[in-house]
Design a protein around this motif. Structure first.
Motif, PDB file in Angstrom:
ATOM      1  N   LYS A  70       0.849  -1.190   0.000  1.00 46.31           N
ATOM      2  CA  LYS A  70       0.000   0.000   0.000  1.00 46.31           C
ATOM      3  C   LYS A  70       0.883   1.238   0.000  1.00 46.31           C
ATOM      4  O   LYS A  70       1.847   1.326   0.739  1.00 46.31           O
ATOM      5  CB  LYS A  70      -0.927   0.028   1.221  1.00 46.31           C
TER       6      LYS A  70
ATOM      7  N   GLU B  61       0.505   5.395   0.311  1.00 46.97           N
ATOM      8  CA  GLU B  61      -0.399   6.491   0.656  1.00 46.97           C
ATOM      9  C   GLU B  61       0.144   7.795   0.080  1.00 46.97           C
ATOM     10  O   GLU B  61       1.324   8.109   0.226  1.00 46.97           O
ATOM     11  CB  GLU B  61      -0.553   6.614   2.169  1.00 46.97           C
TER      12      GLU B  61
ATOM     13  N   SER C 246      -4.617   9.881   1.220  1.00 46.31           N
ATOM     14  CA  SER C 246      -5.024   9.898   2.625  1.00 46.31           C
ATOM     15  C   SER C 246      -4.880  11.320   3.159  1.00 46.31           C
ATOM     16  O   SER C 246      -4.253  12.175   2.534  1.00 46.31           O
ATOM     17  CB  SER C 246      -4.165   8.929   3.454  1.00 46.31           C
TER      18      SER C 246
END
Length: 252
Positions: free
Chosen positions: A29, A31, A211
């Motif tokens: 992942k 961000e 985010s």
């Protein structure tokens, strides 16, 4: 009957006895926040040879990181009467938003053209799905334009000899992710190539998302487009007015 059964199972047994890839990536992942300046993905793994077989000296690795497909409109500008204006355009129904290839040797040395097209190994072998204009020359010109734009933005790249293989078993490659990379679900595909053939493949997924404040702004723009646009205009007017007031006070 037994001979027929063995004949049917032969391809399965051969596939099961072939080498396997065990890939992984340094980040599953990524961000994106306001200070995001890009990232570097490390793709690594091992080649497993069944029965303790000695690794092939000809074994090569190609790694492809591909972003979600998206429709693209490419415009062509021409200089008319001293001004650059939009003269022509072409729609692409589906094109990867990001594409990066790293290989242990140049792809042209590893596989033939047909295999490269089947597995989309190389930028020139991508299936870009242009909306047909009926003119092959125009389609090719716009495809080249799209690829050039993606290259300049850092969204399409190829790195020959960008994969290191240790003792024919361990491999690793690094892929640069630009700061303005599109969000979505990406795939990291690893191909094991022996004597011009793809003999094994494996895929890992990578999630790139926004985010913090970036995510809030993106959601607001998507869900409340009109309100977001009005807010942006009012904010710009307010900042302009505040700057003019500050400038007048400095002059006084």
């Amino acid at each position: 009957m037994r001979a027929l059964l063995l004949a049917c199972l032969a391809p399965v047994l051969i596939a099961a006895s072939g080498p396997k890839l065990v890939p992984d990536v340094s980040q599953r992942k990524i961000e994106i926040i306001y200070s995001f300046t890009g990232a570097e993905l490390l793709l690594f793994g091992a080649i497993l040879y069944p029965g303790g077989r000695t690794p092939s000296d000809d074994a090569q690795i190609a790694v492809v990181v591909k972003g979600p497909s998206e429709p693209v409109l490419v415009r062509e500008k021409r200089k008319i009467a001293g001004m650059w204006i939009n003269a022509d355009s072409s729609d692409f129904r589906s094109a990867p938003s990001f594409y990066a290839l790293a290989s242990s040797r140049p792809i042209a040395e590893l596989v033939d053209q047909r295999t490269a097209v089947i597995y989309e190994l190389g930028i020139d072998n991508l299936q870009l799905s242009p909306a047909s204009s009926g003119n092959l020359a125009d389609d090719q010109r716009f495809e080249e334009g799209l690829i050039e734009l993606k290259r300049r933005g850092g969204y399409y790249s190829e790195t020959d000899r960008g994969v290191e293989i240790s003792e024919g078993v361990l491999y690793r490659a690094r892929i640069a992710i630009p700061a303005r990379v599109p969000v979505g679900r990406y795939t990291a595909e690893t191909f094991l190539i022996e004597r011009g053939r793809v003999v094994a493949a494996a895929t890992r997924e990578i999630e790139i998302h926004k985010s913090g404040m970036e995510a809030f702004v993106a959601r607001a723009a998507e869900r409340h487009g009109i309100l977001y646009g009005l807010t942006a205009v009012l904010l710009s007017l307010g900042l302009g007015w505040a700057a003019s007031v500050a400038f007048r006070r400095l002059r006084e």
